[in-house]
Design an enzyme around this catalytic site. Structure first.
Site, mmCIF file in Angstrom:
data_model
loop_
_atom_site.group_PDB
_atom_site.id
_atom_site.type_symbol
_atom_site.label_atom_id
_atom_site.label_comp_id
_atom_site.label_asym_id
_atom_site.label_seq_id
_atom_site.Cartn_x
_atom_site.Cartn_y
_atom_site.Cartn_z
ATOM 1 N N SER A 45 35.923 12.816 36.643
ATOM 2 C CA SER A 45 36.435 12.787 37.353
ATOM 3 C C SER A 45 37.370 11.562 37.476
ATOM 4 O O SER A 45 36.745 11.307 38.261
ATOM 5 C CB SER A 45 36.638 14.033 38.498
ATOM 6 N N LYS B 113 38.349 27.905 29.724
ATOM 7 C CA LYS B 113 38.858 28.933 28.766
ATOM 8 C C LYS B 113 40.909 28.295 29.871
ATOM 9 O O LYS B 113 40.535 27.912 30.713
ATOM 10 C CB LYS B 113 39.274 30.597 29.360
ATOM 11 N N ASP C 53 48.351 31.675 30.791
ATOM 12 C CA ASP C 53 46.778 30.789 31.559
ATOM 13 C C ASP C 53 45.839 31.515 32.244
ATOM 14 O O ASP C 53 44.951 32.043 31.784
ATOM 15 C CB ASP C 53 46.858 29.385 32.456
ATOM 16 N N ILE D 227 38.619 25.384 39.504
ATOM 17 C CA ILE D 227 37.688 26.140 39.459
ATOM 18 C C ILE D 227 36.573 25.339 39.004
ATOM 19 O O ILE D 227 35.240 25.852 39.417
ATOM 20 C CB ILE D 227 37.891 26.286 37.609
HETATM 21 P P1 NAP Z 1 43.005 21.794 38.436
HETATM 22 O O1 NAP Z 1 42.445 22.468 39.251
HETATM 23 O O2 NAP Z 1 44.190 20.773 38.227
HETATM 24 O O3 NAP Z 1 41.426 21.081 37.805
HETATM 25 C C1 NAP Z 1 41.591 19.999 36.393
HETATM 26 C C2 NAP Z 1 40.872 18.930 36.765
HETATM 27 O O4 NAP Z 1 40.738 18.472 35.573
HETATM 28 C C3 NAP Z 1 41.675 18.135 37.263
HETATM 29 O O5 NAP Z 1 42.061 17.646 38.812
HETATM 30 C C4 NAP Z 1 41.794 16.631 36.990
HETATM 31 O O6 NAP Z 1 40.939 16.027 38.160
HETATM 32 C C5 NAP Z 1 40.835 16.464 35.882
HETATM 33 N N1 NAP Z 1 41.976 15.919 34.736
HETATM 34 C C6 NAP Z 1 41.857 15.987 33.526
HETATM 35 N N2 NAP Z 1 43.063 15.278 32.437
HETATM 36 C C7 NAP Z 1 43.655 16.578 33.134
HETATM 37 C C8 NAP Z 1 44.607 16.536 32.683
HETATM 38 N N3 NAP Z 1 45.153 15.296 31.412
HETATM 39 N N4 NAP Z 1 45.844 16.161 33.511
HETATM 40 C C9 NAP Z 1 45.968 16.990 34.794
HETATM 41 N N5 NAP Z 1 44.199 17.110 35.237
HETATM 42 C C10 NAP Z 1 43.391 16.432 34.542
HETATM 43 O O7 NAP Z 1 42.469 23.027 37.214
HETATM 44 P P2 NAP Z 1 41.815 24.664 36.881
HETATM 45 O O8 NAP Z 1 42.992 25.017 38.147
HETATM 46 O O9 NAP Z 1 40.947 23.774 37.972
HETATM 47 O O10 NAP Z 1 41.962 24.728 36.437
HETATM 48 C C11 NAP Z 1 41.245 23.808 34.764
HETATM 49 C C12 NAP Z 1 41.000 24.776 34.178
HETATM 50 O O11 NAP Z 1 40.168 25.746 34.381
HETATM 51 C C13 NAP Z 1 42.345 25.440 33.370
HETATM 52 O O12 NAP Z 1 41.784 25.764 31.803
HETATM 53 C C14 NAP Z 1 41.851 26.993 33.801
HETATM 54 O O13 NAP Z 1 42.393 28.048 32.718
HETATM 55 C C15 NAP Z 1 40.577 27.033 33.970
HETATM 56 N N6 NAP Z 1 40.361 27.844 35.068
HETATM 57 C C16 NAP Z 1 40.765 28.064 36.459
HETATM 58 C C17 NAP Z 1 40.819 29.358 36.931
HETATM 59 C C18 NAP Z 1 41.716 28.846 38.686
HETATM 60 O O14 NAP Z 1 41.088 29.495 39.417
HETATM 61 N N7 NAP Z 1 41.800 27.927 39.196
HETATM 62 C C19 NAP Z 1 40.317 30.409 36.717
HETATM 63 C C20 NAP Z 1 39.420 30.307 35.792
HETATM 64 C C21 NAP Z 1 39.085 28.995 34.785
HETATM 65 P P3 NAP Z 1 41.084 14.709 38.002
HETATM 66 O O15 NAP Z 1 42.664 14.038 38.069
HETATM 67 O O16 NAP Z 1 39.869 13.597 38.666
HETATM 68 O O17 NAP Z 1 40.626 13.966 36.261
#
Ligand code: NAP
Length: 308
Positions: A37, A91, A169, A15
């Site tokens: 990150s 969120k 989620d 995101i």
């Molecule tokens: P993601 O791709 O897994 O990215 C989250 C990033 O946070 C990871 O790449 C990781 O980067 C970092 N991180 C730090 N602590 C972590 C942990 N304990 N476990 C896993 N990753 C950790 O997830 P995302 O889809 O971006 O979602 C993140 C948040 O945004 C969620 O709350 C989700 O509900 C919200 N969101 C997502 C979307 C969507 O379309 N995906 C849309 C709206 C909102 P490093 O490893 O580099 O630290």
């Protein structure tokens, strides 16, 4: 025009790349000063592994956007608030209700803004839907939020762990819209379908009602292949309102309503800038309260194991 807000971002994942970084980059209200990150990187600004390292980098940060999974936000949020930064939470705002209460109190004590963002509330059809429904008698509501987890969340293990919330989620996006456009409601029962090898549900069937006894039903399911469904249907005495495609399309009695183009994250960042400049916070826990109630009151049904 006020000076741009110097902002850092934590958690360069899906995101952050899809929305936060492009929207911050295009907004006159912000200057992206650094990112933190563990593995993710972003060109053109200083990169750090952790928030404490980014804070020690002395970039004159005024604010931070926390885009990690909810389980990782409290510690970072508290450290940022204690360092005097305004905080934007993706969120869901955290992995528990009480931790966000603590963050809100800490932000008040430190005199900084805390924004618990709900991006779906900024979908184009949501505000017109809220205005049309205001004062109308509602007979029934049905919500269907059904998508393919393998397509939208490949390899995201955190989502299946405690605090990751599973199908809530995405489902919490529906609840963030429903709590914005409907009178207050509460959960009366739920069935949570949990894969036998996971901690979080892959599907949820939720029953709610309100003070007038209106039946409100929500079905969230991550096993949907083919066309995806993100619909909210509200039957009123004056006709049927349907918000579909996550709030991007609005029909009333089958007629499409004209809407402005999609700008959810632009709307969120405009709102955060206004909060920072007026010294206010916005922390609405209603969507997360309904999720917590589903875990409190729902029946748990074990279903087939899930593998990526
Ligand atoms: P993601 O791709 O897994 O990215 C989250 C990033 O946070 C990871 O790449 C990781 O980067 C970092 N991180 C730090 N602590 C972590 C942990 N304990 N476990 C896993 N990753 C950790 O997830 P995302 O889809 O971006 O979602 C993140 C948040 O945004 C969620 O709350 C989700 O509900 C919200 N969101 C997502 C979307 C969507 O379309 N995906 C849309 C709206 C909102 P490093 O490893 O580099 O630290």
């Amino acid at each position: 025009m006020a000076n741009p807000i110097r902002i850092g971002l934590v958690g360069v994942g899906k995101i952050a790349r899809d929305q936060h970084l492009p929207v911050i980059g295009a907004s006159p209200d912000y200057t992206l000063a650094a990112v933190a990150s563990r593995q993710g990187t972003y060109d053109g600004v200083p990169n750090y592994r952790t928030l404490p390292e980014m804070l020690a980098g002395r970039h004159g940060l005024e604010a931070v956007a926390l885009c990690q999974p909810p389980q990782a936000r409290f510690e970072a949020g508290l450290a940022a608030i204690e360092a005097g930064l305004h905080v934007f939470l993706e969120k869901p705002p955290g992995a528990s209700l009480a931790e966000i209460g603590l963050l809100a109190a800490a932000a008040r004590a430190r005199g900084v803004s805390l924004f618990a963002s709900w991006h779906s509330r900024y979908a184009s059809g949501v505000e017109p839907a809220r205005r049309w429904l205001a004062g109308r008698r509602i007979r029934a509501v049905s919500i269907a939020w059904m998508e393919d987890v393998r397509h939208w969340h490949p390899g995201q293990d955190w989502i299946w762990e405690t605090g990751g919330m599973g199908v809530f989620d995405p489902g919490i996006n529906a609840l963030s819209i429903a709590t914005h456009i409907l009178p207050p409601f509460f959960l009366t029962g739920a069935t949570l379908s949990v894969p036998e090898n996971r901690q979080a549900p892959i599907a949820a069937d939720l029953r709610f009602t309100d003070a007038a006894g209106t039946p409100i039903r929500a079905v969230f399911d991550w096993r949907q292949t083919g066309p995806q469904t993100w619909d909210i249907r509200v039957e009123t005495e004056d006709g049927v309102l349907v918000l579909s495609r996550g709030g991007a399309v609005l029909t009333i009695d089958g007629r499409d309503q004209p809407l402005p183009p999609e700008a959810e994250y632009r709307g969120l960042y405009d709102r955060f800038a206004a909060l920072v400049r007026s010294g206010a916070s916005e922390v609405d826990l209603n969507p997360l309260t309904h999720v917590a109630d589903a875990f409190l009151r729902g029946e748990r049904r074990l279903v087939e194991a899930f593998t990526d």
